[in-house]
Design a protein around this motif. Sequence first.
Motif, PDB file in Angstrom:
ATOM      1  N   MET A   1       0.895  -1.256   0.735  1.00 58.74           N
ATOM      2  CA  MET A   1       0.406   0.215  -0.215  1.00 58.74           C
ATOM      3  C   MET A   1       0.671   1.042  -0.330  1.00 58.74           C
ATOM      4  N   ASN A   2       0.675   2.338  -0.629  1.00 58.97           N
ATOM      5  CA  ASN A   2       1.197   3.236  -0.644  1.00 58.97           C
ATOM      6  C   ASN A   2       0.338   4.584   0.576  1.00 58.97           C
ATOM      7  N   HIS A   3       1.292   4.523   1.494  1.00 56.69           N
ATOM      8  CA  HIS A   3       0.485   5.215   2.752  1.00 56.69           C
ATOM      9  C   HIS A   3       0.751   6.912   2.548  1.00 56.69           C
ATOM     10  N   SER A   4       1.641   7.184   0.878  1.00 56.21           N
ATOM     11  CA  SER A   4       1.589   8.776   1.366  1.00 56.21           C
ATOM     12  C   SER A   4       0.617   8.676   0.642  1.00 56.21           C
ATOM     13  N   ALA A   5      -0.212   8.134  -0.087  1.00 55.29           N
ATOM     14  CA  ALA A   5      -0.750   8.413  -1.420  1.00 55.29           C
ATOM     15  C   ALA A   5      -2.350   8.587  -0.574  1.00 55.29           C
ATOM     16  N   GLU A   6      -2.419   7.166   0.299  1.00 57.22           N
ATOM     17  CA  GLU A   6      -3.537   7.656   1.101  1.00 57.22           C
ATOM     18  C   GLU A   6      -3.364   8.200   2.242  1.00 57.22           C
ATOM     19  N   ILE A   7      -2.488   8.937   2.696  1.00 52.71           N
ATOM     20  CA  ILE A   7      -1.934  10.455   3.612  1.00 52.71           C
ATOM     21  C   ILE A   7      -3.381  11.554   3.164  1.00 52.71           C
ATOM     22  N   ASN A   8      -2.453  11.550   1.440  1.00 52.52           N
ATOM     23  CA  ASN A   8      -2.567  12.650   0.789  1.00 52.52           C
ATOM     24  C   ASN A   8      -3.974  12.630   0.711  1.00 52.52           C
ATOM     25  N   ASN A   9      -4.226  11.787   0.141  1.00 54.34           N
ATOM     26  CA  ASN A   9      -6.323  11.214  -0.465  1.00 54.34           C
ATOM     27  C   ASN A   9      -7.267  11.551   0.482  1.00 54.34           C
ATOM     28  N   GLU A  10      -6.585  10.160   2.248  1.00 55.10           N
ATOM     29  CA  GLU A  10      -7.999   9.857   2.843  1.00 55.10           C
ATOM     30  C   GLU A  10      -8.375  10.453   3.811  1.00 55.10           C
ATOM     31  N   GLY A  11      -6.707  11.581   4.334  1.00 59.15           N
ATOM     32  CA  GLY A  11      -6.081  12.339   5.721  1.00 59.15           C
ATOM     33  C   GLY A  11      -5.667  10.922   5.898  1.00 59.15           C
ATOM     34  N   PHE A  12      -5.577   9.487   6.994  1.00 62.02           N
ATOM     35  CA  PHE A  12      -5.119   9.129   7.477  1.00 62.02           C
ATOM     36  C   PHE A  12      -4.329   7.501   6.387  1.00 62.02           C
ATOM     37  N   THR A  13      -3.713   7.108   7.254  1.00 64.60           N
ATOM     38  CA  THR A  13      -3.426   5.355   6.917  1.00 64.60           C
ATOM     39  C   THR A  13      -2.959   4.470   8.736  1.00 64.60           C
TER      40      THR A  13
END
Length: 239
Positions: A1-13
């Motif tokens: 999983m791309n945690h950076s992308a998830e934080i940017n898109n969803e606000g959390f990981t």
Amino acid sequence: MNHSAEINNEGFTIIDNVYSENEIEKLISLIENVTENNSENTTFRKSQDLFAIRQFHKEIPETLSFIFNENLNNIIESTFGKGYFITKSIYFDKPEKSNWFVAYHQDLTISVDKKMEVENFENWTIKQNQFAVQPPKEILEDNFTIRIHIDTTTKDNGALKVINNSHSKGIVRIENLNFESETETICEVKKGGIMIMKPLLFHASNKTTNNERRRVIHIEFSKQQLPSGLEWSEKTTLL
């Protein structure tokens, strides 16, 4: 999983297995040793529903070498880059029979060393000799929080619930969110795992219903230099 992308898109990981069983047990031992011998400390808050230690990394600095293990250091650097430092830390212990809950909110304040007139810094408060202020949203947008889970946290013992992508809306009042069109996620995290979140992400916590304890170390990070001689009151550089 791309945690950076998830934080940017969803606000959390959520990331599992950041800490070994031995590392978690060592953290618990260090915390319990201090809390048993310092019950009168003013940075400790204790009630039937909640036990908390503010300025955690200063109260129990021995924990830092275990918290910032190779796994966490690699996660921070690969996700956010270098130059970040601790700005605030709190240890939360939500006991087995806790009926404590937190309504949906954004984390809008930072802890600073003094109160002074600074443009776009507003809503000053003081608690336990600690100044807090709401900075410009650009500072909050660049910061992040890591929540280290000492116990497995589920929907039944007060796991955080969040409004996905709400961090991208800036600073908004909760009544201006249309819950009908928003996505809500309950962030269940296994023991030894972490949750990374952005301060402007709307988050809340329900009451415990399964009589299981929930202990979390909450650490906030920034790399921002504050203006006009204002300084982070809990600033600690580690990385």
